[in-house]
Each structure stands twice: as C-alpha cells, then as structure tokens.
Design a protein around this motif. Structure first.
Motif, mmCIF file in Angstrom:
data_model
loop_
_atom_site.group_PDB
_atom_site.id
_atom_site.type_symbol
_atom_site.label_atom_id
_atom_site.label_comp_id
_atom_site.label_asym_id
_atom_site.label_seq_id
_atom_site.Cartn_x
_atom_site.Cartn_y
_atom_site.Cartn_z
ATOM 1 N N VAL A 261 69.509 48.693 5.586
ATOM 2 C CA VAL A 261 70.109 47.470 5.035
ATOM 3 C C VAL A 261 71.628 47.519 5.198
ATOM 4 C CG1 VAL A 261 70.531 46.214 2.879
ATOM 5 C CG2 VAL A 261 68.232 47.003 3.420
ATOM 6 N N LYS A 262 72.206 48.694 4.906
ATOM 7 C CA LYS A 262 73.654 48.865 5.024
ATOM 8 C C LYS A 262 74.107 48.615 6.468
ATOM 9 C CE LYS A 262 77.326 50.038 2.825
ATOM 10 N NZ LYS A 262 77.707 49.125 1.758
ATOM 11 N N TYR A 263 73.373 49.201 7.418
ATOM 12 C CA TYR A 263 73.739 49.073 8.833
ATOM 13 C C TYR A 263 73.677 47.606 9.277
ATOM 14 C CZ TYR A 263 73.748 50.048 13.872
ATOM 15 O OH TYR A 263 74.060 50.084 15.216
ATOM 16 N N VAL A 264 72.652 46.902 8.819
ATOM 17 C CA VAL A 264 72.537 45.477 9.162
ATOM 18 C C VAL A 264 73.734 44.708 8.591
ATOM 19 C CG1 VAL A 264 71.171 43.356 8.799
ATOM 20 C CG2 VAL A 264 70.018 45.487 9.412
ATOM 21 N N GLU A 265 74.087 44.999 7.338
ATOM 22 C CA GLU A 265 75.270 44.380 6.710
ATOM 23 C C GLU A 265 76.533 44.643 7.531
ATOM 24 O OE1 GLU A 265 74.154 45.111 2.134
ATOM 25 O OE2 GLU A 265 76.180 45.785 2.682
ATOM 26 N N GLN A 266 76.708 45.908 7.927
ATOM 27 C CA GLN A 266 77.924 46.290 8.662
ATOM 28 C C GLN A 266 78.008 45.600 10.022
ATOM 29 O OE1 GLN A 266 77.183 50.525 8.589
ATOM 30 N NE2 GLN A 266 78.747 50.918 7.040
ATOM 31 N N PHE B 197 66.504 46.102 14.931
ATOM 32 C CA PHE B 197 67.268 45.641 16.100
ATOM 33 C C PHE B 197 66.556 44.444 16.748
ATOM 34 C CE2 PHE B 197 68.734 49.897 15.326
ATOM 35 C CZ PHE B 197 70.100 49.802 15.553
ATOM 36 N N LEU B 198 65.210 44.523 16.823
ATOM 37 C CA LEU B 198 64.456 43.408 17.399
ATOM 38 C C LEU B 198 64.671 42.136 16.583
ATOM 39 C CD1 LEU B 198 61.090 45.242 18.247
ATOM 40 C CD2 LEU B 198 63.001 44.715 19.776
ATOM 41 N N GLN B 199 64.695 42.294 15.244
ATOM 42 C CA GLN B 199 64.904 41.130 14.375
ATOM 43 C C GLN B 199 66.282 40.519 14.580
ATOM 44 O OE1 GLN B 199 64.020 42.636 10.439
ATOM 45 N NE2 GLN B 199 61.812 42.581 10.788
ATOM 46 N N ASN B 200 67.204 41.313 15.121
ATOM 47 C CA ASN B 200 68.550 40.803 15.391
ATOM 48 C C ASN B 200 68.771 40.571 16.883
ATOM 49 O OD1 ASN B 200 70.193 40.670 12.741
ATOM 50 N ND2 ASN B 200 69.041 42.567 12.584
#
Ligand SMILES: [Zn+2]
Length: 411
Positions: free
Chosen positions: A280-285, A348-351
């Motif tokens: 979650v943190k990595y996605v936020e960053q 990563f796929l979701q993004n």
C-alpha cells in the motif's frame, strides 16, 4: 560470477533468512532483522537505500481453550484476532442465508460447512476483496456475537497448505475468533443450545516494519522494478514463500551493480499480511508515476526442488516479450509460466505496468492442491539452490533475469 559461486551465495542468504531468522511475520523482531540484513547486503553492493517505516500490528497468543460442560475442544486463536474470555449459548451456522435470518447477538457462533469453506478476505485488504466476503463480515458485525468458532477443512487455493486454516486472519475485524478442524466442529454440534466457555489469550501489539528499496546510480526516470516480499505467514520459515525470492533479489544486487539501466530492487513487507502495508505504501509513493516503471519482475515461489522455473509474462510490450522468448529458447531450465495473480506483480498490473512473475512451475500448477505454503514444511529442505540461482543468472552462462535486463536495454 559463475553459477556455482552464485549458488553458494544464494545458499548463504537463505540460511540467514530461513534458518537463523526463520518466521518473519510482519511486525516481529525477526522481520526487522531480515529487512536489516537485506539493507546491509544492498549497501555493500553499492545500491542507494531507501528504507520506509511502516506502522503495523504484531500479534501473539498464549493459546485458546473451549469447553462445554466437562468436555473440552481443541481450538486455536485466529491470527490477528482480539483475545477473549467469554461464556455464552452456542449457535451453529453453516450458510450465509441462515446467518441472514439468525439472531446471533451475544451468542457464541460456530461457523462450519459451506460458510467456512474459504478464507475470508481481510476487511481492508486492498488487492482482492470479493463482495460475498464483505457481506459476510458486515452480517457478523451487525449481528454482534460474543465470539466466533470457525471449523475449517483444507483449502489450498485460499489458505495455502494449512489445515485447519484461520477463517479470519484480520487485524481490522474486531469480533474475537478461534478456529478448529472441521472434525472438531462436527463434535461441537452436540453442544448447540448449551452454554460454552471460550478463552483466547491473543494480544495485538503496535510495532514497526520496513520496506527496503535499493536503487543504482542510473539517472533516467524510466526504470525496471524488481520485487520480492520478505514477510512470512505465522509459523513458517517461508523458504519458497519467499526466502528464495529475496535471495534472487540479493543475488541480482551483485549481478546488476554495474548495470546502466535504472533498476529498483524492492524488498516488500506485507504480501502475506492482512493489510499489505508495504505494498500500500509503495502504491502511495508512486501514485500517478507508475508510467515510469517500464517493467516489474516479481519473484515469489521460486526454486522448488521439483520441476523447472517459470517466468509468467503479463502485458509485455514487443521488445521485452522478444527478450523473454530468447531466454526461453536459450535456457531449458526456464519455461513460460501460466498466468497467476496471487502475488505482488498484481499491484503493478492494476497500475497498468507490464510484469513478469518468476516462480516454480510445480507450484503454479499445484497451487490449489499443495500442502506446503504457509506451513512449517516450507523450509530449506524443499529448495533446489541451483534452480534459485538460475532465476538470477541462467544455467551455464549468464542468462536469467540479469541477462533479460541486458537484452531489454539493447532492444
Ligand atoms: Zn508469497
């Protein structure tokens, strides 16, 4: 470096992670020891370190007991559940439709059969959360029982090889619960309507954990993110899931240290934890910046003793796909894998980033019937160290992830 030398290094990383340290549940001292180890190895190889602190909850239990009249039943505290010491009338429910009609207020509820057949997605798990699971949770929360007893079979698809499995493994769900074998649940049915007494000596503790990211000095924005999660479930040394993934990442730190393409090596914390805090943190960053990641290579489940290594491609652009196909042609120990989604490549796929998931063919093909993951059996005795090394370096010469990166930069 040749394969023999690399295999030796991989073995020594795995020894530290899975034997000396062992279980690395998020929030534990062991988990922090493991991330500190990766930080040291990455720094020694000249990678620039970013360490992100995560506020997480650790959890312990001193056991659980259930009694009805003079009879006692074997139960276990559900991982991350609140503890309890309660007495109440036992009610048994085996389907959602029965739960919808039942008055469960202040009862102790036995969930068994169909309603307890698959592990329930944690309330706030960001990457997978079926509506029927949310519905079940909301019925229970509205119903307000004193506690839950969950009798489960085996379900490798949703809970790994664990039997019985905790139906709820969720630090955000506040109805105390324990779990037990389906066979014990059958016996307990004789106590329905009677008063039972349930004690679970579980405790939630605020703690910290870390994501560790190593970056090389290449300065362009577009980068390749290579990822592996370091955390384990409770009560497993997590060799294949995912000590081997971290060992490949650490091997790549050495193999790729002079690489001119920008590379990010991400040690994720939380893949096997109810709220995936590191992910979650990595996605936020990286919000709004995922376009800078030209490829994710996620390693999870690599190096199983039986069968070959497999690289599963997802949405690869032509140049990367060609590079990957050359690897398949050149090295018989690495084959194309089926698509699977229970890993960090999914974020990563979701993004909309292309991804390659590196794993073991045997695991991908037996995901739903194997009895190893998330159990004490996932230890170094099921690891083929050469297979692990091959993921990084290839067989006889330098092929594998390191060579793939070189091919991509030339394409
Ligand atoms: Zn995993």
């Amino acid at each position: 470096m040749d394969k023999k030398e690399l295999t030796k290094k991989i073995k020594s990383h795995l020894n530290v992670l899975c034997s000396e340290i062992g279980e690395r549940r998020v929030g534990s001292k062991e988990n922090r020891k493991a991330t500190a180890y990766t930080k040291t190895v990455l720094s020694e190889q000249g990678w620039h370190i970013e360490e992100t602190e995560l506020a997480v909850m650790d959890w312990t239990t001193a056991g659980a007991t259930l009694t009805c009249a003079n009879q006692s039943f074997e139960v276990f505290s559900s991982h991350y559940s609140l503890g309890c010491s309660v007495k109440g009338i036992l009610l048994a429910i085996d389907s959602v439709s029965k739960l919808e009609k039942a008055d469960i207020k202040d009862k102790i509820v036995l969930l068994y059969g169909e309603i307890a057949s698959q592990q329930i997605a944690p309330k706030n798990f960001p990457f997978w959360n079926p509506e029927e699971h949310q519905h079940l949770i909301s019925l229970l929360e509205k119903g307000s029982p004193k506690a839950l007893i969950c009798a489960t079979e085996r379900n490798s698809a949703t809970a790994g090889g664990v039997y019985p499995f905790p139906l709820f493994e969720d630090g955000d769900f506040n109805i105390p619960s324990v779990y037990t074998k389906d066979t014990e649940g059958e016996k307990l049915l004789a106590c329905v309507g009677q008063q039972v007494s349930l004690v679970s000596k579980a405790e939630r503790v605020q703690e910290t954990a870390f994501n560790v990211i190593g970056r090389n000095s290449a300065q362009t924005k577009k980068r390749i993110a290579i990822t592996a999660h370091i955390d384990t479930k409770i009560n497993t040394p997590g060799a294949i899931d995912n000590g081997t993934g971290v060992a490949v990442l650490l091997a790549l730190a050495e193999l790729l240290k002079t690489e001119t393409n920008p590379i990010e090596l991400v040690v994720f914390n939380g893949e096997d934890y109810y709220s995936a805090p590191g992910q979650v943190k990595y996605v936020e960053q990286n919000l709004g910046k995922f376009g800078d990641i030209i490829l994710n290579i996620n390693i999870d489940g690599a190096g199983y003793k039986e069968g070959l290594s497999c690289f599963s491609p997802f949405n690869l652009p032509k140049n990367i796909d060609n590079a990957l196909r050359e690897i398949f042609d050149e090295i018989p120990e690495i084959v194309e894998g089926l698509p699977w989604y229970q890993g960090d490549h999914s974020l990563f796929l979701q993004n909309a980033c292309p991804a390659i998931a590196v794993s073991s063919q045997w695991f991908i093909e037996n995901m739903e019937c194997q009895e190893l993951t998330h159990t004490p059996k996932d230890n170094l005795s099921i690891v083929n160290y050469e297979r692990v090394a091959e993921c990084a370096i290839g067989a006889e010469c330098a092929i594998g992830i390191a060579e793939l990166i070189r091919k991509i930069s030339q394409a």
